[in-house]
Enzyme design. Structure first.
Site, PDB file in Angstrom:
ATOM      1  N   ARG A  83       0.837  -1.201   0.000  1.00 55.44           N
ATOM      2  CA  ARG A  83       0.000   0.000   0.000  1.00 55.44           C
ATOM      3  C   ARG A  83       0.873   1.253   0.000  1.00 55.44           C
ATOM      4  O   ARG A  83       0.558   2.244  -0.663  1.00 55.44           O
ATOM      5  CB  ARG A  83      -0.941  -0.033   1.216  1.00 55.44           C
ATOM      6  N   LYS A 185      -2.695   6.404   1.713  1.00 56.74           N
ATOM      7  CA  LYS A 185      -2.566   7.016   3.038  1.00 56.74           C
ATOM      8  C   LYS A 185      -1.693   8.273   2.963  1.00 56.74           C
ATOM      9  O   LYS A 185      -0.637   8.362   3.589  1.00 56.74           O
ATOM     10  CB  LYS A 185      -2.018   5.994   4.046  1.00 56.74           C
ATOM     11  N   GLU A 221     -16.567   6.252   4.233  1.00 55.75           N
ATOM     12  CA  GLU A 221     -15.785   5.782   5.372  1.00 55.75           C
ATOM     13  C   GLU A 221     -16.293   6.399   6.663  1.00 55.75           C
ATOM     14  O   GLU A 221     -17.020   7.387   6.672  1.00 55.75           O
ATOM     15  CB  GLU A 221     -14.314   6.170   5.203  1.00 55.75           C
TER      16      GLU A 221
END
Ligand SMILES: *Cc1c(COP(=O)(O)O)cnc(C)c1O
Length: 343
Positions: A83, A185, A221
């Site tokens: 990721r 992220k 989210e």
């Protein structure tokens, strides 16, 4: 090694300084070489660093656990490595090779082993960072990059049983837009959520639910956690459209639920649909699974069950996941990664 000066029974999710950190640096076009372990402490950085001027930075979050098998394990760290590589591509940073990432995480855990809480008291939270640390005046990729890791002991998210959280659907703010950076992220994704989150907390809610930025209709989210709901025996979670962060806990829960025989559907989840579900929860590395007690949209509030008792499947999934992480149950998925030297 002396015992860490920590009261293991009063750990929370907060920062405790530990002994060592890891740092590697590279020039923009040079390959990454393994970094080094240094005593934990402040770093010095150029005022013109890309990360502090233009937000060219990523973070990761993972946990090391002392398990029932008497060893220390990480949970799917390769997924965090990958990721971070995808995030590096998006923010035009040189991706850290998976082997260097894993080796760095292992070294950081090994060197700070005395800070890993006893089994059941929490975990060692591992925080990798990748950022443009070199100076750059115009908006462009920085000339130098730093990959850094620090660790801190954290407590179990729920003390004395799981508690349900009450959530507010945000009507004015969105977390991520199509084509943006919501799927990685990127550090810049998080500060804009602080004001809506603080406002929701001041109004008595635990966190906000973000809807999609295009139609303002679909659940994306819960703050920085992924959303699930159970309706008519089927488990639903918003599909990964690029604006939702692909959580490793989310992926693990999908696999676990399917393994248990549940149908899991990844598609757009309308707010109204979520509010008509039988169970709802959110998930991420920090909280693992948080059962949702109620959701409020405007002047309408729906309560799941009695609003205080976690749903049956929510509990089942929580137990299945944590029993693998703690090595109470067999790791049939190959998810746990023992830390060498702490076995
Ligand atoms: C980190 C994060 C998650 C959870 O991801 P995990 O890999 O399960 O920890 C979910 N949403 C956002 C926005 C995140 O930053």
């Amino acid at each position: 090694m002396s015992e860490a000066p920590v009261d293991w029974d009063s750990l929370t999710f907060s920062m405790t300084e530990t002994d060592f950190m890891y740092i590697a640096k590279t020039a923009i076009d040079a390959p990454w070489a393994p970094g080094e372990i240094l005593p934990y402490g402040n770093i010095s950085i150029s005022p013109a660093a890309g990360v502090i001027n233009y937000g060219q930075g990523l973070f990761e979050g993972m946990k090391a656990y002392r398990t029932n098998a008497g060893r220390v394990v990480l949970f799917r760290p390769e997924e965090n490595a990958r990721r971070m590589q995808r995030g590096a591509d998006r923010l035009k940073m040189p991706p850290v090779p998976e082997s260097i990432f894993i080796d760095a995480v292992e070294q950081c855990v090994q060197q700070n082993a005395r800070w890993i809480p006893p089994m059941g008291k929490g975990a060692l939270y591992v925080r990798p960072l990748l950022n443009g640390s070199g100076p750059i005046l115009g908006v462009a990729p920085a000339p130098e990059y730093t990959f850094m890791i620090y660790v801190t002991p954290v407590g179990p998210y729920f003390k004395g049983g799981m508690s349900c959280i009450n959530l507010l659907i945000s009507d004015h703010h969105h977390r991520a837009a199509p084509g943006g950076s919501g799927g990685v992220k990127a550090i810049g994704n998080y500060a804009p959520g602080m004001m809506p989150s603080k406002n929701a907390k001041a109004a008595g809610y635990a966190e906000v639910i973000y809807l999609d930025a295009e139609e303002h209709k679909y659940v994306e989210e819960v703050g920085a956690a992924n959303f699930f709901c159970l309706k008519d025996g089927v488990l639903y979670t918003p599909e990964l459209t690029g604006t939702i962060l692909p959580g490793i806990t989310r992926d693990s829960i999908i696999q676990l639920a399917r393994h248990m025989g549940y149908e899991v559907v990844e598609e757009k989840v309308e707010a109204g649909f979520a509010m008509s579900a039988e169970e709802a929860f959110c998930c991420g590395t920090a909280a693992v699974i948080s059962p949702i007690g109620s959701i409020t949209l405007g002047d309408k509030t729906v309560t799941y069950s009695d609003g205080a008792t976690p749903g049956e499947l929510t509990l089942k999934l929580y137990n299945a996941l944590t029993n693998i992480q703690n090595e109470v149950d067999e790791d049939t998925f190959g998810w746990v990664h023992p830390v060498p030297g702490l076995e």
